[in-house]
Design a protein around this motif. Structure first.
Motif, PDB file in Angstrom:
ATOM      1  N   ARG A  11       0.833  -1.197   0.000  1.00  0.00           N
ATOM      2  CA  ARG A  11       0.000   0.000   0.000  1.00  0.00           C
ATOM      3  C   ARG A  11       0.872   1.253   0.000  1.00  0.00           C
ATOM      4  N   LYS A  12       2.024   1.185   0.724  1.00  0.00           N
ATOM      5  CA  LYS A  12       2.927   2.326   0.708  1.00  0.00           C
ATOM      6  C   LYS A  12       3.468   2.574  -0.693  1.00  0.00           C
ATOM      7  N   LEU A  13       3.926   1.511  -1.332  1.00  0.00           N
ATOM      8  CA  LEU A  13       4.511   1.659  -2.660  1.00  0.00           C
ATOM      9  C   LEU A  13       3.492   2.158  -3.671  1.00  0.00           C
ATOM     10  N   ALA A  14       2.236   1.835  -3.445  1.00  0.00           N
ATOM     11  CA  ALA A  14       1.198   2.234  -4.396  1.00  0.00           C
ATOM     12  C   ALA A  14       0.759   3.682  -4.218  1.00  0.00           C
ATOM     13  N   PHE A  15       1.182   4.310  -3.079  1.00  0.00           N
ATOM     14  CA  PHE A  15       0.707   5.675  -2.831  1.00  0.00           C
ATOM     15  C   PHE A  15       1.484   6.674  -3.685  1.00  0.00           C
ATOM     16  N   GLU A  16       0.766   7.549  -4.374  1.00  0.00           N
ATOM     17  CA  GLU A  16       1.355   8.673  -5.088  1.00  0.00           C
ATOM     18  C   GLU A  16       0.278   9.739  -5.260  1.00  0.00           C
ATOM     19  N   MET A  17       0.736  11.013  -5.269  1.00  0.00           N
ATOM     20  CA  MET A  17      -0.224  12.108  -5.358  1.00  0.00           C
ATOM     21  C   MET A  17       0.443  13.308  -6.006  1.00  0.00           C
ATOM     22  N   ARG A  18      -0.335  14.006  -6.847  1.00  0.00           N
ATOM     23  CA  ARG A  18       0.153  15.202  -7.523  1.00  0.00           C
ATOM     24  C   ARG A  18      -0.533  16.420  -6.922  1.00  0.00           C
ATOM     25  N   PHE A  19       0.307  17.411  -6.574  1.00  0.00           N
ATOM     26  CA  PHE A  19      -0.198  18.641  -5.968  1.00  0.00           C
ATOM     27  C   PHE A  19       0.078  19.828  -6.877  1.00  0.00           C
ATOM     28  N   ARG A  20      -0.853  20.779  -6.836  1.00  0.00           N
ATOM     29  CA  ARG A  20      -0.588  22.089  -7.417  1.00  0.00           C
ATOM     30  C   ARG A  20      -0.348  23.043  -6.257  1.00  0.00           C
ATOM     31  N   LEU A  21       0.800  23.735  -6.289  1.00  0.00           N
ATOM     32  CA  LEU A  21       1.190  24.626  -5.205  1.00  0.00           C
ATOM     33  C   LEU A  21       0.826  26.059  -5.538  1.00  0.00           C
ATOM     34  N   GLN A  22       0.366  26.794  -4.534  1.00  0.00           N
ATOM     35  CA  GLN A  22       0.049  28.203  -4.732  1.00  0.00           C
ATOM     36  C   GLN A  22       0.346  28.976  -3.459  1.00  0.00           C
ATOM     37  N   SER A  23       0.723  30.240  -3.638  1.00  0.00           N
ATOM     38  CA  SER A  23       1.012  31.133  -2.519  1.00  0.00           C
ATOM     39  C   SER A  23      -0.083  32.175  -2.421  1.00  0.00           C
ATOM     40  N   THR A  24      -0.442  32.531  -1.191  1.00  0.00           N
ATOM     41  CA  THR A  24      -1.498  33.527  -0.999  1.00  0.00           C
ATOM     42  C   THR A  24      -0.972  34.954  -1.069  1.00  0.00           C
ATOM     43  N   GLN A  25       0.370  35.148  -1.060  1.00  0.00           N
ATOM     44  CA  GLN A  25       0.956  36.483  -1.138  1.00  0.00           C
ATOM     45  C   GLN A  25       2.096  36.466  -2.142  1.00  0.00           C
TER      46      GLN A  25
END
Length: 683
Positions: free
Chosen positions: A2-16
């Protein structure tokens, strides 16, 4: 899997826009690092907040899955050379106003002035300042002021600061102080820089030069220094490290908890207050390498006096009676190696001096060497450097109880209040001042003078007498042989007779050989010419050295006589104790009574028998005469003066029993259980 199968894509943004980061990030089960750039250079003074948010790249409607908060504080610069900031605010209960100020370099204190223009009623305004410095706790760098302000009222507070660092100023109207309030405030910075912020002197040393400078406004200089505290340094009497119970004292992951137990013993020379401190761990909680600690303090009867922790000032000074005391410290850690430092920890005992010891400050070295005149006052211009000289105290000025390694603590301030200036006019609390040194011995100068003809023989004789005094009860045969040898050489030699009396009157064996004590005391008394002593002490003493020598010689004889009379009287009194009478009945009570009364009358010629040293014998006399009220009154007086002494409490309980005052006897028994426990209270 289950650990090896975990992956996630993030979009990063700044509020300032003053916080920048990448646009996207891919993360698996092991986590991910990414770079954030913070550029506060264009931000105005004040508090600024931003977040870096991580959004699900495939479903941004879920909102931020994580937020990284970023707070930036830009302090406002104080306009120079005025060195003042001000403002006004309208307050309601609970409203907080914060300002962050960059303290000017060279500032050492500030004056905070609060003013309420007009209005009605009274309001409670709270001012709170804080400077966060490395190695300081928040308590070290904070200050609070509560000011009740009526219409057109003002309040002023001087606060110590550190130049070049940020100061947070918080103002609020207290929550239960109702109504709207307008408040004007002003912060004015002052400073006197010194090249030695922690001055340490050694008693008897040459004066220390200190350089002063006024960085941004002219200041009146008027140095004042004093010492107020005697710090005694105590080293451990015993220290041990041991593992605690393997069933109870384990961390959930299985790590064993170890304990260091360190024991300190010290003697309180006279009744007074003391603040125990443990510098290794005091004031350290979450940032402590070892600790925190707990300690317990016991008196000579093993009665628990106080339990305390790493904040010794919270409980305040502890009043101790005269006598020996024991302080035990417990420190726990899962790292046994960390506790090794506890074996060498020291205990500080801080005692206030009976009166502050003034330290001289002078304008030049010649005045310091001559002892005067002292520095008065001088106006220090901006940028001017002024040397002053601080004189170390003489060794003879150190307290009588000052020992090796001890310290005297106090403070020194350099500025002086003037009539044209509001506020304290100087740094509150001043700067630390520490004096080390060694008490000068009052012994002889070392001159030997002309050797006496029989000096060697007298020294050998003195060695034999000193050896007699050092022999234990088990060495009775050696004592008899050496004393017989000396008395054969010098019959009725007083030091041997006194040593024999003290040996017979040893507390552990006294009741078994009371007749021998009386005989030994009579032998000493017979060698003293009491009439000659009375004649000498009844006349005025001459001023010559020979008269002084004679007085010293006869004073020693008088003290020996008094000691022998007291010991004889005590032995005669002990002969009447029930447990002694069972084994050694008195055959002639009238003769015994006469011996006691005659001996007491002779002792009363030389001392006040109500004095604490002889009071027990006086109490015995009153009890023999069945004057129980007088005996009990004197006994209560001694208990009040000497504190908890088991012998005295036991005698009082026995007197209650003799008088058949059962309720008081029971009360005395109950208190003895509290005052004289069988052992230290378990930790």
């Amino acid at each position: 899997a289950r650990k090896l199968a975990f992956e996630m894509r993030f979009r990063l943004q700044s509020t300032q826009d003053w916080v920048k980061t990448g646009d996207a990030m891919f993360m698996n089960y092991s986590g991910k690092r990414f770079r954030i750039e913070v550029d506060p250079t264009e931000l105005p003074p004040g508090v600024h907040y931003a977040e870096v948010q991580g959004m699900d790249a495939e479903n941004e409607g879920r909102g931020p899955l994580f937020r990284l908060p970023i707070t930036v504080i830009i302090p406002e610069t104080v306009p120079m050379p005025e060195g003042t900031v001000s403002g006004s605010e309208d307050f309601t209960p609970g409203r907080i106003v914060r300002r962050f100020i960059s303290v000017p370099h060279g500032a050492t204190w500030m004056d905070l002035k609060l003013r309420r223009p007009g209005g009605h009623g009274c309001r409670l305004i709270v001012a709170h300042t804080l400077q966060r410095l490395e190695g300081w706790s928040n308590e070290d760098g904070e200050h609070q002021k509560y000011a009740f302000l009526g219409p057109d009222a003002e309040a002023m507070e001087s606060i110590a600061v550190v130049g070049g660092r940020t100061l947070e100023l918080c103002l609020t109207q207290y929550w239960w102080s109702l109504g709207e309030t307008a408040v004007e405030y002003e912060v004015a910075f002052h400073g006197v820089e010194t090249d030695d912020r922690h001055l340490e002197l050694s008693a008897g040393d040459a004066p220390r030069r200190v350089l002063l400078r006024s960085p941004f406004r002219k200041t009146t200089i008027g140095p004042a220094a004093s010492l107020t505290t005697h710090r005694q340094v105590i080293h451990p009497a015993k220290a041990e490290i041991r593992p605690l119970s393997s069933e109870r004292d384990l961390i959930p992951d299985g790590r064993q908890i170890y304990e260091a137990q360190v024991t300190f013993r010290f003697n309180q020379a006279k009744s007074g207050t003391v603040v125990p401190r443990l510098p290794l761990t005091d004031g350290l909680l979450y940032d402590a390498t070892i600790g925190p600690h707990l300690w317990q303090l016991y008196d000579r009867n093993q009665r628990l006096l106080r339990t305390d922790d790493i904040w010794p000032d919270d409980a305040g000074p502890l009043r101790l009676a005269k006598g020996p005391h024991t302080l035990v410290v417990w420190i726990r850690s899962t790292q046994q190696s960390h506790l090794a430092a506890a074996k060498n920890m020291v205990l500080y005992l801080d005692r206030s001096l009976s009166s502050p010891l003034s330290i001289g400050v002078f304008a030049d070295r010649s005045a310091a060497d001559a002892g005067g005149p002292r520095f008065s006052s001088e106006m220090l211009q901006v940028g001017q450097i002024l040397p002053i000289y601080v004189a170390a105290p003489k060794s003879s000025q150190l307290p009588a109880a000052f020992g090796d390694g001890d310290l005297l603590l106090g403070s020194i301030s350099y500025a002086k209040a003037s009539s044209s200036q509001e506020g304290a006019g100087k740094r509150p609390g001043g700067y630390p001042l520490v004096v080390t040194g060694k008490k000068k011995s009052s012994g002889s100068s070392g001159a030997t003078g002309t050797p006496r003809k029989n000096a060697l023989a007298e020294q050998i004789l003195d060695l034999k007498v000193n050896h007699l005094k050092s022999l234990s009860e088990k060495d009775q045969k050696a004592f008899d042989e050496i004393s017989a040898e000396i008395l054969k050489q010098k019959p009725n030699y007083m030091p041997v007779l006194v040593a024999r009396l003290h040996r017979m009157d040893h507390e552990a064996k006294r009741k078994e050989r009371l007749a021998d004590v009386v005989a030994a005391a009579d032998a000493v008394i017979a060698q003293v010419d009491a009439e000659a002593l009375a004649t000498h002490f009844g006349t005025n003493l001459g001023t010559g050295s020979e008269a002084q020598k004679l007085r010293a010689k006869l004073t020693k004889q008088r003290d020996i006589l008094i000691d022998a009379l007291y010991r004889k009287g005590r032995a005669l009194g002990y002969m009447e104790l029930p447990e002694v009478l069972e084994k050694h009945p008195i055959t002639d009570q009238d003769a015994h009574n006469k011996a006691f009364e005659d001996n007491f009358a002779e002792l009363a010629k030389w001392v006040d028998t109500r004095d604490p040293k002889y009071a027990l014998l006086h109490i015995r006399k009153e009890r023999r005469q069945q004057r129980y009220g007088k005996a009990l009154s004197l006994l209560n007086q001694r208990i009040q003066e000497m504190g908890a002494v088991k012998l005295l409490d036991k005698k009082r309980r026995d007197m209650y029993e003799s008088l058949e005052w059962e309720h008081l006897r029971q009360n005395a028994d109950d208190w003895m259980l509290r005052r004289f426990p069988h052992g230290p209270q378990p930790f």
